[in-house]
Design a protein around this motif. Structure first.
Motif, PDB file in Angstrom:
ATOM      1  N   VAL A  68      39.604  23.504 -25.940  1.00  0.00           N
ATOM      2  CA  VAL A  68      37.974  22.804 -26.389  1.00  0.00           C
ATOM      3  C   VAL A  68      37.026  23.726 -26.209  1.00  0.00           C
ATOM      4  O   VAL A  68      37.204  24.933 -24.892  1.00  0.00           O
ATOM      5  CB  VAL A  68      37.983  22.073 -24.233  1.00  0.00           C
ATOM      6  CG1 VAL A  68      36.390  21.752 -24.540  1.00  0.00           C
ATOM      7  CG2 VAL A  68      39.262  20.902 -24.741  1.00  0.00           C
ATOM      8  N   MET A  69      35.909  23.717 -26.459  1.00  0.00           N
ATOM      9  CA  MET A  69      34.629  24.748 -27.033  1.00  0.00           C
ATOM     10  C   MET A  69      33.584  24.151 -26.586  1.00  0.00           C
ATOM     11  O   MET A  69      33.522  22.868 -27.209  1.00  0.00           O
ATOM     12  CB  MET A  69      35.064  24.952 -27.972  1.00  0.00           C
ATOM     13  CG  MET A  69      36.161  26.001 -28.227  1.00  0.00           C
ATOM     14  SD  MET A  69      36.515  27.187 -30.177  1.00  0.00           S
ATOM     15  CE  MET A  69      34.808  28.120 -30.099  1.00  0.00           C
ATOM     16  N   PRO A  70      32.387  24.742 -26.154  1.00  0.00           N
ATOM     17  CA  PRO A  70      31.729  24.193 -26.681  1.00  0.00           C
ATOM     18  C   PRO A  70      30.931  23.779 -28.284  1.00  0.00           C
ATOM     19  O   PRO A  70      31.729  24.431 -29.078  1.00  0.00           O
ATOM     20  CB  PRO A  70      30.356  24.986 -26.026  1.00  0.00           C
ATOM     21  CG  PRO A  70      31.408  26.145 -25.902  1.00  0.00           C
ATOM     22  CD  PRO A  70      32.835  26.232 -26.270  1.00  0.00           C
ATOM     23  N   THR A  73      27.886  27.457 -29.855  1.00  0.00           N
ATOM     24  CA  THR A  73      27.654  28.438 -28.942  1.00  0.00           C
ATOM     25  C   THR A  73      26.984  29.543 -29.720  1.00  0.00           C
ATOM     26  O   THR A  73      26.565  29.946 -30.900  1.00  0.00           O
ATOM     27  CB  THR A  73      28.711  29.760 -28.859  1.00  0.00           C
ATOM     28  OG1 THR A  73      29.800  28.364 -28.462  1.00  0.00           O
ATOM     29  CG2 THR A  73      28.883  30.960 -28.199  1.00  0.00           C
ATOM     30  N   THR A 243      28.543  33.179 -20.422  1.00  0.00           N
ATOM     31  CA  THR A 243      29.427  33.257 -20.326  1.00  0.00           C
ATOM     32  C   THR A 243      29.499  34.126 -21.132  1.00  0.00           C
ATOM     33  O   THR A 243      29.023  34.708 -21.780  1.00  0.00           O
ATOM     34  CB  THR A 243      30.832  31.692 -20.955  1.00  0.00           C
ATOM     35  OG1 THR A 243      30.196  32.198 -22.881  1.00  0.00           O
ATOM     36  CG2 THR A 243      30.463  30.685 -20.257  1.00  0.00           C
ATOM     37  N   ASP A 263      26.643  29.017 -24.192  1.00  0.00           N
ATOM     38  CA  ASP A 263      26.747  27.555 -24.574  1.00  0.00           C
ATOM     39  C   ASP A 263      26.366  26.504 -24.154  1.00  0.00           C
ATOM     40  O   ASP A 263      25.878  26.622 -22.952  1.00  0.00           O
ATOM     41  CB  ASP A 263      28.646  27.490 -23.907  1.00  0.00           C
ATOM     42  CG  ASP A 263      29.772  28.517 -24.240  1.00  0.00           C
ATOM     43  OD1 ASP A 263      29.729  29.316 -24.845  1.00  0.00           O
ATOM     44  OD2 ASP A 263      30.237  28.179 -22.889  1.00  0.00           O
ATOM     45  N   LEU A 268      31.063  18.835 -26.185  1.00  0.00           N
ATOM     46  CA  LEU A 268      32.033  19.664 -26.418  1.00  0.00           C
ATOM     47  C   LEU A 268      32.300  19.422 -27.201  1.00  0.00           C
ATOM     48  O   LEU A 268      32.748  18.359 -28.150  1.00  0.00           O
ATOM     49  CB  LEU A 268      32.986  19.611 -25.483  1.00  0.00           C
ATOM     50  CG  LEU A 268      33.109  19.647 -24.155  1.00  0.00           C
ATOM     51  CD1 LEU A 268      33.796  19.519 -22.940  1.00  0.00           C
ATOM     52  CD2 LEU A 268      32.502  21.539 -23.493  1.00  0.00           C
ATOM     53  N   ASP A 315      37.193  22.704 -36.746  1.00  0.00           N
ATOM     54  CA  ASP A 315      37.246  21.868 -35.292  1.00  0.00           C
ATOM     55  C   ASP A 315      36.792  20.645 -35.893  1.00  0.00           C
ATOM     56  O   ASP A 315      36.235  19.761 -36.682  1.00  0.00           O
ATOM     57  CB  ASP A 315      35.162  22.556 -35.100  1.00  0.00           C
ATOM     58  CG  ASP A 315      35.471  23.418 -35.158  1.00  0.00           C
ATOM     59  OD1 ASP A 315      36.601  24.316 -34.390  1.00  0.00           O
ATOM     60  OD2 ASP A 315      34.245  24.427 -34.722  1.00  0.00           O
ATOM     61  N   ARG A 327      37.288  21.473 -19.595  1.00  0.00           N
ATOM     62  CA  ARG A 327      36.500  22.555 -19.340  1.00  0.00           C
ATOM     63  C   ARG A 327      36.525  23.093 -20.535  1.00  0.00           C
ATOM     64  O   ARG A 327      37.498  23.110 -21.673  1.00  0.00           O
ATOM     65  CB  ARG A 327      36.739  23.352 -18.081  1.00  0.00           C
ATOM     66  CG  ARG A 327      36.736  22.759 -16.640  1.00  0.00           C
ATOM     67  CD  ARG A 327      35.349  22.695 -16.961  1.00  0.00           C
ATOM     68  NE  ARG A 327      34.558  21.812 -14.926  1.00  0.00           N
ATOM     69  CZ  ARG A 327      34.450  20.972 -15.166  1.00  0.00           C
ATOM     70  NH1 ARG A 327      34.478  19.825 -16.068  1.00  0.00           N
ATOM     71  NH2 ARG A 327      34.295  20.109 -13.567  1.00  0.00           N
ATOM     72  N   ARG A 328      35.676  24.225 -20.958  1.00  0.00           N
ATOM     73  CA  ARG A 328      35.977  24.591 -22.141  1.00  0.00           C
ATOM     74  C   ARG A 328      37.163  26.027 -21.910  1.00  0.00           C
ATOM     75  O   ARG A 328      37.077  26.919 -20.744  1.00  0.00           O
ATOM     76  CB  ARG A 328      34.714  26.102 -21.607  1.00  0.00           C
ATOM     77  CG  ARG A 328      34.712  26.813 -23.121  1.00  0.00           C
ATOM     78  CD  ARG A 328      33.173  28.291 -22.779  1.00  0.00           C
ATOM     79  NE  ARG A 328      32.881  28.629 -24.217  1.00  0.00           N
ATOM     80  CZ  ARG A 328      33.514  30.146 -24.363  1.00  0.00           C
ATOM     81  NH1 ARG A 328      34.819  30.352 -23.383  1.00  0.00           N
ATOM     82  NH2 ARG A 328      33.303  30.544 -25.358  1.00  0.00           N
ATOM     83  N   GLY A 329      38.055  25.744 -22.959  1.00  0.00           N
ATOM     84  CA  GLY A 329      38.942  26.763 -22.984  1.00  0.00           C
ATOM     85  C   GLY A 329      40.542  26.441 -22.703  1.00  0.00           C
ATOM     86  O   GLY A 329      41.615  26.374 -22.694  1.00  0.00           O
ATOM     87  N   GLN A 330      39.966  25.172 -22.297  1.00  0.00           N
ATOM     88  CA  GLN A 330      41.160  23.860 -21.727  1.00  0.00           C
ATOM     89  C   GLN A 330      41.997  23.517 -23.166  1.00  0.00           C
ATOM     90  O   GLN A 330      41.488  23.624 -24.473  1.00  0.00           O
ATOM     91  CB  GLN A 330      40.719  22.438 -21.157  1.00  0.00           C
ATOM     92  CG  GLN A 330      41.830  21.633 -20.480  1.00  0.00           C
ATOM     93  CD  GLN A 330      41.213  20.369 -20.247  1.00  0.00           C
ATOM     94  OE1 GLN A 330      40.526  20.210 -19.709  1.00  0.00           O
ATOM     95  NE2 GLN A 330      42.102  19.699 -20.128  1.00  0.00           N
TER      96      GLN A 330
END
Length: 419
Positions: A68-70, A73, A243, A263, A268, A315, A327-330
């Motif tokens: 998961v990423m915004p 960025t 971040t 972000d 997301l 993407d 969440r970001r990075g999940q």
């Protein structure tokens, strides 16, 4: 004279022996194949996985793990070098557009700013003094022109008077010529003075214009320098969450050095890496889905990265609402569709295919007492099913577990072990 007789390599006896050996080998192979086709083996059904052949929705897809990423960025780099003087926000804070993040200090830049301001002020003073001198010179020339105009009018008056007197024979010719020459001299003098005044006006305008352009350029440079000083205060270019903030008080940052990431809070996305094998089957707009808490969420491929190093990177964005509490990075398990869903006869995946190559399978009899070989033809596959093109029908039961040790058997007798 005796003649040497060459000995033949392939005699009739050797040929007969070779033919006999080949025939024996063929007989052995045929006998083994026949034995394999008729060989039977007692097998405990509990050691096997027996699955039902069904007809239902089939779709090719590849399972991948996505991060998961915004959705966007912004990378924050130091536009000017300097020493970190103050850190105004904490890592992970939500910022508004234009909010200060880090304050840098650069004495060399500040000194250069002072020098440029001094140069601009000096040039503006020179422009003011030059304009005053040119104005004074112009006033003097105008006074001189006024005096010449007066002398010309007086010379014309005397000339016209003496011309009348000369015509009446009252004055001599010598006196008349003197007044005539003086009148013409004053006319010429007036023309030259006016011409000089026009040229001086043009020259003064050009000189003042050039100096004004110089002042304008220096003021533009000064404004640019002020912006560079403003860049010592690194600000958020848009609203978002800061971040990876990388700065410590007293640390020297060079121009272009990364100080953090911003972000966007607009949404997301999921970034996934696929095997290069699928590179020809991935395109923008391709559908995918992820299941969270027993709920499906649809995604689509929005970007395919052209560089392929450790795999094909893509993407994906959510078509509808974003799953809550991610969440970001999940990491998310994503099913990327490679085809549209269709109705097909299907058999669950299993280890049987490793030994059979999809050409045959053990089919369980209707009474469930045995499983015999059946020729089949498989088509597409996904991590859950194989598509059956021929050899099976819905309702059939087949052995889908590994055939290790059973590959030479023609029939499996399904008998449970006695207690």
């Amino acid at each position: 004279m005796d003649v040497a007789i060459q000995k033949k390599t392939w005699t009739r006896t050797r040929l007969l022996l070779l033919a006999t050996a080949v025939l024996v080998a063929v007989v052995v192979v045929v006998s083994r194949m026949a034995a394999a086709g008729t060989a039977k083996l007692n097998v405990d059904p509990e050691r096997l996985t027996i699955s039902a052949v069904t007809r239902g929705e089939f779709q090719e897809f590849v399972p991948v793990d996505g991060a998961v990423m915004p959705i966007k960025t912004i990378y924050l780099d130091a536009p000017e070098g300097g020493t970190v003087q103050r850190i105004l926000v904490e890592d992970g804070a939500t910022l508004t557009a234009g909010q200060p993040i880090i304050q840098l200090a650069n004495t060399d830049l500040q000194l250069e700013m002072v020098n440029r301001e001094t140069a601009v002020f000096d040039l503006m003073n020179n422009l003011h003094n030059t304009r005053n001198l040119l104005q004074q010179n112009r006033i003097q020339q105008l006074n001189q022109l006024a005096d010449i105009d007066y002398q010309l009018r007086e010379a014309r008056r005397v000339y016209e008077l003496n011309r009348t007197l000369y015509e009446q024979k009252v004055i001599s010719q010598q006196e008349f010529l003197q007044t005539q020459n003086n009148y013409r001299f004053q006319q010429r003098r007036q023309q030259l003075t006016r011409q000089s005044l026009r040229q001086d006006s043009l020259s003064m305008g050009q000189q003042i214009g050039q100096m004004q352009q110089s002042v304008g350029r220096m003021q533009s440079n000064l404004a640019l320098m002020r912006r560079k000083l403003d860049d010592l205060t690194i600000k958020a270019p848009a609203a978002g969450r800061i971040t990876s903030l990388n700065a410590e008080i007293g640390e020297l940052k060079t121009r272009g050095q990364r100080i953090g990431e911003l972000d966007m809070l607009t949404g997301l996305k999921v970034r996934a890496t696929l095997d290069q094998y699928y590179i020809s089957r991935i395109f923008a707009g391709q559908k995918a889905e992820v299941t969270l808490n027993d709920k499906r969420y649809e995604l689509r491929v929005t970007k395919i990265f052209p560089q392929v190093s450790r795999g094909l990177q893509v993407d994906l964005e959510f078509n509808g609402p974003t799953p809550p509490d991610i969440r970001r990075g999940q990491s998310l398990p994503v099913r990327l569709a490679l085809s549209d869903p269709t109705q097909a006869v299907r058999v669950p995946r299993g280890g049987f295919n490793q030994k059979t190559g999809g050409n045959w399978i053990f089919k369980v009899s209707e009474d469930g007492t045995k499983a015999y070989r059946a020729d089949i033809r498989l088509g597409r596959q996904n991590p859950e099913y194989y598509e059956v093109l021929a050899g099976l029908k819905p309702g059939d039961r087949v052995v889908t577990s590994s055939y290790e040790g059973y590959e030479t058997m023609g029939e499996l007798l399904l008998k449970a072990k006695a207690d």
